[in-house]
Design a protein around this motif. Structure first.
Motif, short mmCIF file in Angstrom:
data_model
loop_
_atom_site.label_atom_id
_atom_site.label_comp_id
_atom_site.label_asym_id
_atom_site.label_seq_id
_atom_site.Cartn_x
_atom_site.Cartn_y
_atom_site.Cartn_z
N CYS A 1 -1.35 4.18 -9.01
CA CYS A 1 -0.84 5.16 -8.04
C CYS A 1 -1.11 6.59 -8.50
N PHE A 2 -1.01 6.85 -9.81
CA PHE A 2 -1.31 8.18 -10.34
C PHE A 2 -2.76 8.54 -10.06
N VAL A 3 -3.69 7.61 -10.32
CA VAL A 3 -5.11 7.88 -10.07
C VAL A 3 -5.36 8.09 -8.58
N LEU A 4 -4.74 7.28 -7.74
CA LEU A 4 -4.91 7.44 -6.29
C LEU A 4 -4.37 8.79 -5.82
N ASN A 5 -3.27 9.24 -6.41
CA ASN A 5 -2.73 10.55 -6.04
C ASN A 5 -3.66 11.67 -6.52
N MET A 6 -4.30 11.48 -7.67
CA MET A 6 -5.33 12.42 -8.11
C MET A 6 -6.46 12.49 -7.07
N ILE A 7 -6.88 11.33 -6.58
CA ILE A 7 -7.95 11.28 -5.57
C ILE A 7 -7.51 11.98 -4.29
N LEU B 1 -4.41 -0.73 0.39
CA LEU B 1 -5.83 -1.07 0.44
C LEU B 1 -6.45 -0.53 1.74
N PHE B 2 -5.76 -0.73 2.85
CA PHE B 2 -6.26 -0.24 4.14
C PHE B 2 -6.37 1.28 4.15
N ALA B 3 -5.33 1.97 3.66
CA ALA B 3 -5.33 3.44 3.66
C ALA B 3 -6.45 3.99 2.77
N THR B 4 -6.68 3.35 1.62
CA THR B 4 -7.75 3.79 0.73
C THR B 4 -9.11 3.60 1.38
N LEU B 5 -9.28 2.52 2.14
CA LEU B 5 -10.52 2.29 2.88
C LEU B 5 -10.74 3.38 3.93
N VAL B 6 -9.67 3.77 4.63
CA VAL B 6 -9.78 4.84 5.62
C VAL B 6 -10.20 6.15 4.95
N LEU C 1 3.90 9.33 9.22
CA LEU C 1 4.93 8.93 10.18
C LEU C 1 4.69 7.54 10.77
N PHE C 2 3.42 7.21 11.07
CA PHE C 2 3.15 6.01 11.87
C PHE C 2 2.39 4.90 11.14
N LEU C 3 1.65 5.22 10.08
CA LEU C 3 0.94 4.18 9.34
C LEU C 3 1.69 3.74 8.09
N GLY C 4 2.26 4.71 7.35
CA GLY C 4 2.99 4.38 6.14
C GLY C 4 4.08 3.33 6.33
N PRO C 5 4.90 3.42 7.40
CA PRO C 5 5.97 2.44 7.58
C PRO C 5 5.48 1.00 7.75
N TYR C 6 4.21 0.79 8.10
CA TYR C 6 3.70 -0.58 8.23
C TYR C 6 3.66 -1.30 6.89
N ALA C 7 3.84 -0.57 5.79
CA ALA C 7 3.91 -1.22 4.48
C ALA C 7 5.12 -2.13 4.39
N ASP C 8 6.17 -1.84 5.18
CA ASP C 8 7.34 -2.72 5.20
C ASP C 8 7.07 -3.99 5.99
N MET D 1 -1.04 6.81 2.56
CA MET D 1 -0.95 6.45 1.14
C MET D 1 0.27 7.05 0.46
N LEU D 2 0.62 8.28 0.81
CA LEU D 2 1.64 9.00 0.05
C LEU D 2 3.00 8.29 0.02
N PRO D 3 3.58 7.90 1.17
CA PRO D 3 4.88 7.20 1.09
C PRO D 3 4.76 5.82 0.46
N ILE D 4 3.62 5.15 0.65
CA ILE D 4 3.44 3.82 0.07
C ILE D 4 3.42 3.91 -1.45
N MET D 5 2.65 4.86 -1.98
CA MET D 5 2.56 5.00 -3.43
C MET D 5 3.90 5.41 -4.04
N THR D 6 4.62 6.31 -3.36
CA THR D 6 5.93 6.71 -3.87
C THR D 6 6.86 5.51 -3.95
N ALA D 7 6.81 4.65 -2.93
CA ALA D 7 7.65 3.44 -2.94
C ALA D 7 7.26 2.51 -4.07
N ILE D 8 5.95 2.30 -4.27
CA ILE D 8 5.49 1.40 -5.33
C ILE D 8 5.94 1.89 -6.70
N VAL D 9 5.78 3.19 -6.95
CA VAL D 9 6.17 3.75 -8.25
C VAL D 9 7.66 3.59 -8.49
#
Length: 339
Positions: A12-18, A76-81, A60-67, A112-120
């Motif tokens: 998640c740290f590396v992805l946030n760097m990206i 994975l999907f967000a990184t592909l986008v 607002l609309f894509l991040g919540p689909y992680a639930d 990616m941002l809310p998903i990564m925060t949740a994972i961490v």
């Protein structure tokens, strides 16, 4: 903290760097786009805003689909986008295509941002959760600093398109890393209990050095939707509106500075490499400010500190935007502004 927990937080740290690279890359290369396509400042503003608008919608609309589909799957999907959006930016033949590509990239970054925060927060143990989240957040300015140094070298040598293609390639490298190494969130598996949830949970627990479960825990009751109306009740209305207003204008100012500092420096006559380093200097200051504000708050109190920081930023912005300064002093102002 097991190796698997460190791995999840590290990814998640590396992805946030990206993300920091992808967001700041457009501001570092804006003067080149302006020159090649004959863009006005307002057109550059639309390109900047398209990316931020995409980030807002993605959060607002894509991040919540992680639930619904799982943290790992949506990450994975967000990184592909983001990968495809940055490649589209590199290949953009015109202003319109660049604006659309920034919007697409913003959608992925915002998701990616809310998903990564949740994972961490879910993989860190209780003792190191705050530290882990803080380290994760610092990845954004670190990525921005690296990007500034890279752009100052790469654009004169290879052109601005090379930098976007490089960012796309770095994002693409993270796709197999996420697929093969990122574990699914235990919170998601226990709460949603998808197919084969128990063996998946036990494999993760084994890697973390914990005892396997004999059965799935009882699924939690579905919580009611959050109600924001109590925040605007009479006893809280004033504090709520003041806080929302401060946060809104704070972010408005931050993203304005992130977007425009390199371009303003270039317009003032600064060579491309130095103008890029100006944007890097701002992010160095931002990193320092992020680290020290917590300690300063203990001594001065958060309310007084916020007021002092905002008034100081007002004075420094007025100086930077209106006063002709020697480059050395200008860089000092920029770093102080970042802080």
């Amino acid at each position: 903290m097991s190796g698997l927990q460190f791995l999840a937080i590290g990814i998640c740290f590396v992805l946030n760097m990206i993300d920091g690279m992808d967001v700041l890359l457009i501001s570092f290369t804006s003067s080149e786009l302006e020159s090649e396509w004959g863009l006005s400042k307002s057109q550059l503003g639309y390109i900047y805003s398209a990316g931020l608008f995409g980030m807002m919608l993605g959060s607002l609309f894509l991040g919540p689909y992680a639930d619904k589909f799982g943290r790992r799957t949506m990450l994975l999907f967000a990184t592909l986008v983001v990968t495809l959006g940055m490649l589209y930016s590199a290949l953009s033949p015109s202003y319109a295509h660049m604006t659309l590509s920034r919007f697409i990239t913003g959608l992925g970054i915002g998701a990616m941002l809310p998903i990564m925060t949740a994972i961490v927060s879910e993989f860190a143990n209780e003792k190191r959760r705050d530290l882990s989240v803080g380290i994760f957040i610092s990845g954004f300015p670190v990525g921005a600093i690296i990007t500034g140094l890279f752009v100052a070298w790469a654009v004169p040598a290879f052109g601005w398109r090379f930098t976007f293609a490089s960012a796309s390639a770095i994002s693409a490298i993270m796709l197999p890393v996420i697929y093969f190494l990122m574990p699914e969130s235990l919170d998601y598996l226990a709460d949603k209990q998808p197919k084969s949830a128990l063996p998946k949970i036990n494999r993760i627990l084994e890697k973390m050095g914990h005892v396997a479960l004999a059965a799935l825990p009882t699924a939690p009751e579905k919580l009611p939707s959050s109600d924001w109306r109590p925040l605007l009740a009479r006893e809280m209305r004033s504090s709520t509106l003041l806080l929302w207003t401060g946060v809104f204008f704070g972010f408005l100012t931050v993203y304005t500075l992130i977007s425009w500092i390199p371009n303003i420096a270039r317009t003032s006559g600064m060579p491309f490499e130095l103008a890029t380093y100006a944007g890097t200097a701002f992010n160095v200051g931002a990193f320092i400010g992020s680290v020290v504000i917590g300690g300063l708050a203990v001594w001065f109190g958060l309310r007084r500190l916020i007021l002092t920081f905002m008034l100081s930023a007002f004075v420094l912005m007025a100086i930077y935007g209106n006063v002709a300064l020697p480059y050395v002093i200008m860089f000092g102002v920029i770093i102080a502004l970042g802080i």
